[in-house]
Design an enzyme around this catalytic site. Sequence first.
Site, PDB file in Angstrom:
ATOM      1  N   PRO A 107     -10.783  43.074 -22.643  1.00 21.36           N
ATOM      2  CA  PRO A 107     -11.101  43.281 -21.231  1.00 21.36           C
ATOM      3  C   PRO A 107     -12.473  42.669 -20.959  1.00 21.36           C
ATOM      4  O   PRO A 107     -13.338  42.701 -21.830  1.00 21.36           O
ATOM      5  CB  PRO A 107     -11.168  44.805 -21.080  1.00 21.36           C
ATOM      6  CG  PRO A 107     -11.035  45.386 -22.451  1.00 21.36           C
ATOM      7  CD  PRO A 107     -11.043  44.283 -23.460  1.00 21.36           C
ATOM      8  N   THR A 108     -12.656  42.133 -19.774  1.00 15.25           N
ATOM      9  CA  THR A 108     -13.966  41.554 -19.466  1.00 15.25           C
ATOM     10  C   THR A 108     -14.253  41.690 -17.977  1.00 15.25           C
ATOM     11  O   THR A 108     -13.336  41.747 -17.171  1.00 15.25           O
ATOM     12  CB  THR A 108     -14.043  40.072 -19.910  1.00 15.25           C
ATOM     13  OG1 THR A 108     -15.373  39.601 -19.761  1.00 15.25           O
ATOM     14  CG2 THR A 108     -13.094  39.176 -19.124  1.00 15.25           C
ATOM     15  N   ASP A 138     -11.396  42.104 -15.290  1.00 18.50           N
ATOM     16  CA  ASP A 138     -11.449  43.227 -14.363  1.00 18.50           C
ATOM     17  C   ASP A 138     -11.902  42.654 -13.019  1.00 18.50           C
ATOM     18  O   ASP A 138     -13.075  42.711 -12.663  1.00 18.50           O
ATOM     19  CB  ASP A 138     -12.449  44.267 -14.897  1.00 18.50           C
ATOM     20  CG  ASP A 138     -12.506  45.516 -14.030  1.00 18.50           C
ATOM     21  OD1 ASP A 138     -11.936  45.500 -12.923  1.00 18.50           O
ATOM     22  OD2 ASP A 138     -13.133  46.500 -14.462  1.00 18.50           O
ATOM     23  N   ARG A 181     -13.429  52.389 -19.277  1.00 17.72           N
ATOM     24  CA  ARG A 181     -13.949  51.030 -19.151  1.00 17.72           C
ATOM     25  C   ARG A 181     -13.004  50.086 -19.892  1.00 17.72           C
ATOM     26  O   ARG A 181     -12.854  50.179 -21.096  1.00 17.72           O
ATOM     27  CB  ARG A 181     -15.366  50.943 -19.736  1.00 17.72           C
ATOM     28  CG  ARG A 181     -16.346  51.853 -19.021  1.00 17.72           C
ATOM     29  CD  ARG A 181     -17.609  52.067 -19.829  1.00 17.72           C
ATOM     30  NE  ARG A 181     -18.432  50.868 -19.921  1.00 17.72           N
ATOM     31  CZ  ARG A 181     -19.245  50.442 -18.961  1.00 17.72           C
ATOM     32  NH1 ARG A 181     -19.335  51.115 -17.832  1.00 17.72           N
ATOM     33  NH2 ARG A 181     -19.953  49.361 -19.113  1.00 17.72           N
ATOM     34  N   ARG A 186      -6.617  46.665 -20.804  1.00 17.61           N
ATOM     35  CA  ARG A 186      -5.905  46.737 -22.095  1.00 17.61           C
ATOM     36  C   ARG A 186      -4.441  47.092 -21.860  1.00 17.61           C
ATOM     37  O   ARG A 186      -3.545  46.539 -22.505  1.00 17.61           O
ATOM     38  CB  ARG A 186      -6.543  47.803 -23.000  1.00 17.61           C
ATOM     39  CG  ARG A 186      -7.948  47.441 -23.441  1.00 17.61           C
ATOM     40  CD  ARG A 186      -8.488  48.456 -24.434  1.00 17.61           C
ATOM     41  NE  ARG A 186      -9.930  48.307 -24.551  1.00 17.61           N
ATOM     42  CZ  ARG A 186     -10.826  49.114 -23.980  1.00 17.61           C
ATOM     43  NH1 ARG A 186     -10.436  50.161 -23.269  1.00 17.61           N
ATOM     44  NH2 ARG A 186     -12.116  48.886 -24.135  1.00 17.61           N
ATOM     45  N   ASP A 213     -13.366  44.260 -27.689  1.00 20.49           N
ATOM     46  CA  ASP A 213     -14.223  44.247 -26.489  1.00 20.49           C
ATOM     47  C   ASP A 213     -15.141  43.036 -26.525  1.00 20.49           C
ATOM     48  O   ASP A 213     -15.482  42.538 -27.597  1.00 20.49           O
ATOM     49  CB  ASP A 213     -15.040  45.539 -26.409  1.00 20.49           C
ATOM     50  CG  ASP A 213     -14.174  46.727 -26.017  1.00 20.49           C
ATOM     51  OD1 ASP A 213     -12.989  46.517 -25.736  1.00 20.49           O
ATOM     52  OD2 ASP A 213     -14.698  47.852 -25.993  1.00 20.49           O
ATOM     53  N   ASP A 214     -15.576  42.618 -25.339  1.00 20.41           N
ATOM     54  CA  ASP A 214     -16.347  41.362 -25.292  1.00 20.41           C
ATOM     55  C   ASP A 214     -17.814  41.525 -25.683  1.00 20.41           C
ATOM     56  O   ASP A 214     -18.525  40.542 -25.817  1.00 20.41           O
ATOM     57  CB  ASP A 214     -16.215  40.693 -23.914  1.00 20.41           C
ATOM     58  CG  ASP A 214     -16.867  41.493 -22.797  1.00 20.41           C
ATOM     59  OD1 ASP A 214     -17.360  42.611 -23.044  1.00 20.41           O
ATOM     60  OD2 ASP A 214     -16.876  40.993 -21.649  1.00 20.41           O
ATOM     61  N   ASP A 215     -18.266  42.757 -25.883  1.00 20.54           N
ATOM     62  CA  ASP A 215     -19.686  42.933 -26.208  1.00 20.54           C
ATOM     63  C   ASP A 215     -19.901  43.226 -27.687  1.00 20.54           C
ATOM     64  O   ASP A 215     -20.959  43.699 -28.078  1.00 20.54           O
ATOM     65  CB  ASP A 215     -20.296  44.057 -25.348  1.00 20.54           C
ATOM     66  CG  ASP A 215     -19.580  45.373 -25.541  1.00 20.54           C
ATOM     67  OD1 ASP A 215     -18.393  45.363 -25.930  1.00 20.54           O
ATOM     68  OD2 ASP A 215     -20.205  46.422 -25.327  1.00 20.54           O
ATOM     69  N   GLU A 302      -8.891  56.117 -27.574  1.00 20.51           N
ATOM     70  CA  GLU A 302      -8.182  55.571 -28.727  1.00 20.51           C
ATOM     71  C   GLU A 302      -7.065  56.517 -29.154  1.00 20.51           C
ATOM     72  O   GLU A 302      -5.934  56.093 -29.426  1.00 20.51           O
ATOM     73  CB  GLU A 302      -9.152  55.326 -29.891  1.00 20.51           C
ATOM     74  CG  GLU A 302     -10.201  54.242 -29.638  1.00 20.51           C
ATOM     75  CD  GLU A 302     -11.410  54.698 -28.823  1.00 20.51           C
ATOM     76  OE1 GLU A 302     -11.410  55.857 -28.343  1.00 20.51           O
ATOM     77  OE2 GLU A 302     -12.348  53.897 -28.660  1.00 20.51           O
TER      78      GLU A 302
HETATM   79  N1  UDP Z   1     -15.172  46.433 -19.028  1.00 22.59           N
HETATM   80  C1  UDP Z   1     -14.393  46.104 -17.940  1.00 22.59           C
HETATM   81  N2  UDP Z   1     -14.744  46.607 -16.702  1.00 22.59           N
HETATM   82  C2  UDP Z   1     -15.803  47.456 -16.519  1.00 22.59           C
HETATM   83  C3  UDP Z   1     -16.577  47.795 -17.644  1.00 22.59           C
HETATM   84  C4  UDP Z   1     -16.226  47.293 -18.886  1.00 22.59           C
HETATM   85  O1  UDP Z   1     -13.439  45.332 -18.066  1.00 22.59           O
HETATM   86  O2  UDP Z   1     -16.053  47.892 -15.373  1.00 22.59           O
HETATM   87  C5  UDP Z   1     -14.828  45.866 -20.351  1.00 22.59           C
HETATM   88  C6  UDP Z   1     -16.001  45.277 -21.109  1.00 22.59           C
HETATM   89  O3  UDP Z   1     -16.153  43.898 -20.806  1.00 22.59           O
HETATM   90  C7  UDP Z   1     -15.638  45.529 -22.552  1.00 22.59           C
HETATM   91  C8  UDP Z   1     -14.820  46.814 -22.488  1.00 22.59           C
HETATM   92  O4  UDP Z   1     -14.360  46.935 -21.145  1.00 22.59           O
HETATM   93  O5  UDP Z   1     -14.850  44.493 -23.090  1.00 22.59           O
HETATM   94  C9  UDP Z   1     -15.625  48.056 -22.859  1.00 22.59           C
HETATM   95  O6  UDP Z   1     -16.745  48.134 -21.996  1.00 22.59           O
HETATM   96  P1  UDP Z   1     -18.201  48.594 -22.484  1.00 22.59           P
HETATM   97  O7  UDP Z   1     -18.573  47.831 -23.696  1.00 22.59           O
HETATM   98  O8  UDP Z   1     -19.126  48.506 -21.325  1.00 22.59           O
HETATM   99  O9  UDP Z   1     -17.915  50.114 -22.803  1.00 22.59           O
HETATM  100  P2  UDP Z   1     -18.012  50.976 -24.130  1.00 22.59           P
HETATM  101  O10 UDP Z   1     -18.285  50.088 -25.296  1.00 22.59           O
HETATM  102  O11 UDP Z   1     -19.116  51.913 -23.854  1.00 22.59           O
HETATM  103  O12 UDP Z   1     -16.682  51.662 -24.197  1.00 22.59           O
HETATM  104 MN    MN Z   2     -18.913  48.117 -25.732  1.00 29.09          MN
END
Ligand code: UDP
Ligand code: MN
Length: 377
Positions: A107-108, A138, A181, A186, A213-215, A302
Site C-alpha cells: 500500500p502506498t 491510497d 493504515r 491490501r 509496506d513502503d516504509d 495481522e
Molecule cells: N498507508 C496508506 N495510506 C495511509 C497511511 C499509510 O496507504 O493513509 C500505507 C503506507 O504507505 C504503508 C502502509 O500503509 O505502506 C503502512 O503505513 P505506515 O507505515 O504509516 O503504518 P504502520 O507501519 O504504523 O502500520
Molecule cells: Mn510502517
Amino acid sequence: MPKRRDILAIVLIVLPWTLLITVWHQSAITPLLAARKCKGHSSNSPCRGFYDDRHESRRDSRNAFTLKEPCTSENTKDIVEVVRTEYVYSRQPPWSDVLPTLHVITPTYSRPVQKAELTRLANTFLHVPNLHWILVEDSQRRTLLVTRLLQETGLNYTHLNVETPRNYKLRGDMRDPRIPRGTMQRNLALRWLRETFSPNNSNSQPGIVYFADDDNTYSLDLFEEMRSTRKVSVWPVAFVGGLRYESPKVNTLGKVYGWKTVFDPNRPFAIDMAGFAVNLRLILFKPQAYFKLRGVKGGYQESSLLRELVTLSDLEPKAANCTKVIYGWDSKWTDKRQAPGKQDQGEIYIYCNTTVKGVRQPYCLLQAVHSYVSIQA
Ligand code: UDP
Ligand code: MN
C-alpha cells in the site's frame, strides 16, 4: 637578403607540422578504411562477425565499451577498435518458469518521501527473481508519479488504487492505532489475486503472497526464505514493537508456540505485517479471508487475516528456526510527525549516539539490518 631568410624560416616551421598532421590524419582514417573493406566481403568472411557483433553490443547495452578486433585480413590484423556503445539502463529482473512467483503487496500514499521510499523498494525488488509487485495507491486515481516510476523500474507489476474513506484517515497529526493504515489497499490486492488466479487450475504457477509496506527495508535473504512457504511462514522482524526485534517462539520440534513481543503477546498472531508470507493457494482456497477494517484493536490487523487462514501449529518458522533476524527497519525516521525516540503504536525508534543539530541519527541501525543479525536472547 632578409626576405629569403624569412621564407626559409617559415618553410622550416611549417614543413614538420604539415608532415605531422598528415601522418596523424592517416592513422585516424585507417580503421574506417579497414571497416569499409570488410563490408565488401562475402557473408562467410571473418569480417561479417564484426558487423554482427556491433549490433549485438548495441543490443547488450549494459557494456558501455567493447573491445573488438574488426577482422583478420592482412591490412588490418593489428587494428583494435574501441566500439563505444550507448549506455541504457535496461536491468530486467530475472524470471524462471520453475520458481514460485512472489506477489508482493504494497500500500502506498502520497507524501514528500513517497518517491524515495518506492525507489528504494524497487531497487531491492530488482534483485529478486520472479517477483510481481502489486502496488496499491491510497488515492482516488492512479497518479502519474507512481505510474512513471513503475514503468521505469522494468519490474513485473500491477498498479491498483483505492482511496481510504475520510472517516478512516488520520485527524491532523494524531496517530490513532485503531485507524487502519493500508488495510483497504491490501484487501484490494487480495481480491485482485482471487479474481486473477483460479484455485482449481493446477497448471498455474505456484505463488507466495507477502505484504511489504513502503516504509520498510527488506533484506534479499528474506525473499528466498519465503519462497518455500507451504501455508504460512514466519520469521523475526527487527526494530518493531518496542524491541530490537520481535520473533515467534519456536520449540525444539520446530513448532511456533508463542511470541516474543512486548506489545500484547496474547494476540492470536502477535506478528508484524512484514513477518509472515502466505501461499497463494491458501489465499485462493479461503476467499473469506481479508484484513478486518472495523472493530479491530491496534496490533490486531495481522491476526484478523491469519486466524482465517491457519492455526498456530500450521506456521512454518523460517530464518534458521527464527534464530536470525533477516528483515528489519521501519524507516519512520523520515516521517516529520515522529519525534526521535518517541514510542508510538508499539514501535520504538532506536537511535545512535551521533547527534546532528540536537537530533539523534539512526543511520548506524540501517547497517545492522542489512546483514544477518544473530540473536542472543
Ligand atoms: N498507508 C496508506 N495510506 C495511509 C497511511 C499509510 O496507504 O493513509 C500505507 C503506507 O504507505 C504503508 C502502509 O500503509 O505502506 C503502512 O503505513 P505506515 O507505515 O504509516 O503504518 P504502520 O507501519 O504504523 O502500520
Ligand atoms: Mn510502517
